[in-house]
Design an enzyme around this catalytic site. Sequence first.
Site, mmCIF file in Angstrom:
data_model
loop_
_atom_site.group_PDB
_atom_site.id
_atom_site.type_symbol
_atom_site.label_atom_id
_atom_site.label_comp_id
_atom_site.label_asym_id
_atom_site.label_seq_id
_atom_site.Cartn_x
_atom_site.Cartn_y
_atom_site.Cartn_z
ATOM 1 C CE LYS A 7 -21.681 -20.754 -32.099
ATOM 2 N NZ LYS A 7 -22.182 -20.019 -30.952
ATOM 3 N NE ARG A 37 -16.562 -18.394 -27.533
ATOM 4 C CZ ARG A 37 -16.535 -19.562 -28.174
ATOM 5 N NH1 ARG A 37 -17.168 -19.705 -29.323
ATOM 6 N NH2 ARG A 37 -15.875 -20.588 -27.659
HETATM 7 N N1 HH2 Z 1 -20.354 -20.665 -28.716
HETATM 8 C C1 HH2 Z 1 -19.650 -21.790 -28.467
HETATM 9 C C2 HH2 Z 1 -18.941 -21.939 -27.264
HETATM 10 N N2 HH2 Z 1 -18.928 -20.959 -26.339
HETATM 11 N N3 HH2 Z 1 -19.604 -18.813 -25.648
HETATM 12 C C3 HH2 Z 1 -20.311 -17.685 -25.862
HETATM 13 N N4 HH2 Z 1 -20.310 -16.710 -24.944
HETATM 14 N N5 HH2 Z 1 -21.034 -17.495 -27.018
HETATM 15 C C4 HH2 Z 1 -21.086 -18.440 -27.988
HETATM 16 O O1 HH2 Z 1 -21.799 -18.234 -28.999
HETATM 17 C C5 HH2 Z 1 -20.362 -19.669 -27.787
HETATM 18 C C6 HH2 Z 1 -19.622 -19.821 -26.576
HETATM 19 C C7 HH2 Z 1 -19.630 -22.881 -29.494
HETATM 20 O O2 HH2 Z 1 -18.626 -22.673 -30.436
HETATM 21 P P1 HH2 Z 1 -17.186 -23.375 -30.458
HETATM 22 O O3 HH2 Z 1 -16.381 -23.005 -29.258
HETATM 23 O O4 HH2 Z 1 -16.569 -23.070 -31.753
HETATM 24 O O5 HH2 Z 1 -17.501 -24.936 -30.463
HETATM 25 P P2 HH2 Z 1 -17.519 -26.063 -29.361
HETATM 26 O O6 HH2 Z 1 -18.552 -25.716 -28.336
HETATM 27 O O7 HH2 Z 1 -17.868 -27.317 -30.128
HETATM 28 O O8 HH2 Z 1 -16.153 -26.150 -28.728
#
Ligand code: HH2
Length: 291
Positions: free
Chosen positions: A222, A256
């Site tokens: 992040k 995660r």
């Molecule tokens: N972070 C993201 C998405 N979903 N869900 C939970 N519970 N906690 C988190 O910190 C979280 C989440 C964002 O990360 P990522 O899936 O890598 O990116 P994107 O939203 O661009 O798909």
Amino acid sequence: MEWRCGDRVFELDDRVLVMGILNVTPDSFSDGGRFLDPASAIAHARSMVEEGADLIDVGAESTRPGSAPVPVDEQWRRLGPILQTLAHQTPAILSIDTASAEVAARALEAGAHVVNDVTALSDPTMAPLIAQSGAGIVLMHMQGTPADMQRDPRYEDAPREIAEWLAARLEHARRSGVSEDQVALDPGIGFGKAVEHNLQLLARLDELRAPRRPLVVGLSRKGFLGRLLDLPADQRLEGGLAASAIAVFQGASILRTHDVASTRRAAIVAAALRDARPERARQRSRSTKIG
Ligand code: HH2
């Protein structure tokens, strides 16, 4: 502490779960476009299971800063074939990363066990779905929406305010018929938070343990790591592992992550150090005597 996800129950007093991320999106911040094709998505999920993922969190909507919601039918067009295949062909427990109760209902029908809702039940039909299905639910904190959350996030005391907010959402879930043992809580690293808010949350994560529900932490690759390290998303692994270890040491139960094998190794060492503290050793010997 137990986390009930449909017909599966995780015992989380000692274990740390690793939730591998599968983004079937064209625009996720670190892996957008890599797993849109079902064959590559399924192969990636399988490799995360081999590396030790306990859950696979599948999402079809990026929530990166500035992103817009993806319509239900488009989310399902991306997700449907992948979820159906994974539910039949892998031992992994599937989590669906969506704020839409309609998408969540279809995913649970296809075999998912958990709904990861970054809006913590903002869709009014989500709580009844979770109550009636018995699925696990992750309630995550976000200030604002993905479209505006990073404009100027403000808190007087981020850990205290977020702890209170999560306790209130847990209470809302309970009043809507969701059983407490279905719920896990997540402070939402990077969701409406400046670098210092993310650091305060991770440094004081133990203050979020009061409701005695499993804590989920998602910090993989992040932006706050990028700001500290001055490195792009694909070079933030070591920084993420350092922060994940500290989260586990303070009581995080579910990590995660995009990087399953290394996160699992870091979590095992951090959990062993956590359990070597005198108060944990006393707790464990008490529960062994009782059990
Ligand atoms: N972070 C993201 C998405 N979903 N869900 C939970 N519970 N906690 C988190 O910190 C979280 C989440 C964002 O990360 P990522 O899936 O890598 O990116 P994107 O939203 O661009 O798909």
